[in-house]
Design a protein around this motif. Structure first.
Motif, short mmCIF file in Angstrom:
data_model
loop_
_atom_site.label_atom_id
_atom_site.label_comp_id
_atom_site.label_asym_id
_atom_site.label_seq_id
_atom_site.Cartn_x
_atom_site.Cartn_y
_atom_site.Cartn_z
N ALA A 103 -6.58 -2.25 -0.96
CA ALA A 103 -5.38 -1.55 -0.49
C ALA A 103 -5.59 -1.01 0.92
O ALA A 103 -5.29 0.15 1.21
CB ALA A 103 -5.02 -0.42 -1.45
N THR A 111 -2.90 1.58 -7.23
CA THR A 111 -3.16 2.00 -5.86
C THR A 111 -3.21 3.53 -5.80
O THR A 111 -2.21 4.20 -5.55
CB THR A 111 -2.09 1.44 -4.90
OG1 THR A 111 -2.09 0.01 -5.00
CG2 THR A 111 -2.39 1.83 -3.45
N ALA A 169 -5.26 4.59 -0.15
CA ALA A 169 -5.48 3.50 0.80
C ALA A 169 -6.99 3.33 0.97
O ALA A 169 -7.74 4.31 0.97
CB ALA A 169 -4.83 3.83 2.13
N CYS A 213 0.81 -1.23 0.00
CA CYS A 213 0.00 0.00 0.00
C CYS A 213 0.84 1.27 0.00
O CYS A 213 0.77 2.09 0.91
CB CYS A 213 -0.98 0.01 1.17
SG CYS A 213 -2.26 1.30 1.02
#
Length: 401
Positions: free
Chosen positions: A338, A305, A308, A296
């Protein structure tokens, strides 16, 4: 010496604790001269009664303690001056949101030991929750596949009691024929590997994974030199990559062309190549449809990603062509999990494992004059100043960075 287990006060609440009742009982048995207090808490995964039943004293006041153990950052207003604290301060990478916390620690003459700074002489971490991040991250990745495809349904990890219940749930589903890539060679990756092995998914070599097709789910564990290559020459090793990451380029696309489900369990260091970029993800031969990014690193080495996610809302979609977030059920979406605080979903097991490492690697240092230098290496602040090892944070605390 008097030790205290403090109540977690950060929001959202974290139910983990440095020591379970059983581990604190072992602590007292091994070091009979130690006094231990447990601050009353209605948050942590173990109740006050469980600690009391293990022979521990419950208290509302930690002022009499010399050393205080917590998990997450302690709010500035809850810090007790002139104490020694252990917790994850999230300051060692100069995180701007915790600058005020580190300054308050200095002003209050607190000696801070960050859990992340508790290392061996060679720099290897001695304690952490990485294994449990890997365990929960792999589970959540499979859960995301079920939610996207509708092929099976898994309960949220946080609703299950322990690792074994996660494994039982995974073994009750019927997986499609997936090729699964797992990156990393540390506790996170091996935590995820535990789950893949517990599901009896066949592990294959890098060569087999890249060149063969299979009639059942398989996985490949790839290390840094499998998905990075030197810009010049061929003879190299992991140490060289860690020391000179700028001398390498990504070789990840050869995996992306044959992978359905990518579990990112690697550690990403500064200056290392991105695994795949937003441009890579647009390529017609980019085949990854599901990503469990346990590492992450937002806007980092895994292009999908974007942010988060949370335990409450763990997955989102990434549209490679527009490089933007979409609903994970969108037909063109790469499904992204994530969550950046995965061990919180398995608080009992994570706390048990953390306490075991802490009792083995840290507590003896208080009673053997720190003969291995564990405390000295980990100490970030003392006498209202940064220690020499962490003097690189001076500009950060002064707001110059």
């Amino acid at each position: 010496m008097k030790f205290g287990i403090i109540k977690e006060r950060k929001n959202p609440p974290d139910r983990r604790v440095v020591f379970s009742p059983g581990k604190l009982k072992e602590f007292k048995q091994q070091f009979t001269e130690a006094q231990i207090l447990v601050e009353s808490s209605d948050i942590r995964v173990f109740t006050d009664k469980q600690y009391a039943d293990a022979g521990l004293e419950i208290s509302e006041d930690m002022v009499s303690c010399d050393v205080l153990f917590g998990v997450k950052e302690v709010p500035v207003e809850a810090l007790i001056a002139n104490k020694k604290y252990f917790f994850f301060s999230h300051t060692i990478k100069k995180q701007p949101y915790n600058r005020d916390l580190l300054n308050a620690i200095l002003e209050k003459n607190i000696v801070l030991y960050d859990h992340e700074t508790i290392i061996k002489e060679n720099g290897a971490r001695l304690i952490g929750f990485g294994r449990y991040a890997g365990i929960v991250g792999a589970y959540n990745g499979f859960r995301a596949i079920g939610l996207k495809t509708g092929g099976f349904s898994l309960p949220k990890a946080a609703t299950l009691d322990n690792r074994q219940e996660l494994i039982t749930a995974l073994n009750a589903i019927q997986l499609p024929n997936l090729k699964i890539l797992l990156t990393g060679n540390g506790k996170v990756a091996f935590g995820a590997k535990e789950m893949l092995d517990a599901m009896h998914i066949q592990q294959v070599s890098v060569v087999e994974y890249l060149s063969e097709t299979f009639t059942e789910p398989v996985y490949c564990l790839a290390d840094v030199l499998d998905y990075n290559k030197p810009k010049e020459g061929e003879n190299t090793n992991n140490r060289h990559f860690y020391d000179y990451p700028e001398a390498y380029v990504s070789n990840f696309m050869r995996f992306a062309k044959v992978t359905d489900f990518f579990i990112a369990g690697h550690f990403y260091g500064n200056c290392a190549p991105y695994l795949f970029t937003r441009e890579d993800a647009k390529l017609v031969d980019f085949k990854i449809k599901f990503v469990a990014d346990i590492s992450c690193d937002v806007d980092g080495p895994v292009a999908s990603t974007l942010r988060a996610s949370t335990i409450a809302d763990p997955i989102y979609g990434y549209n490679a062509q527009t490089a933007s977030e979409v609903d994970y059920k969108h037909k063109d979406a790469i499904v992204v999990m994530a969550v950046d605080n995965l061990p919180c979903e398995l608080p009992k097991d994570a706390s048990e494992g953390f306490g075991e490492m802490f009792l083995e690697n840290v507590i003896p240092a208080f009673f053997n004059n720190d003969k291995d230098g564990v405390l000295e290496r980990a100490k970030m602040t003392e006498n209202g100043k940064l220690t020499e090892r962490f003097s690189y944070l001076q500009d950060y605390i002064e707001g110059k960075e």
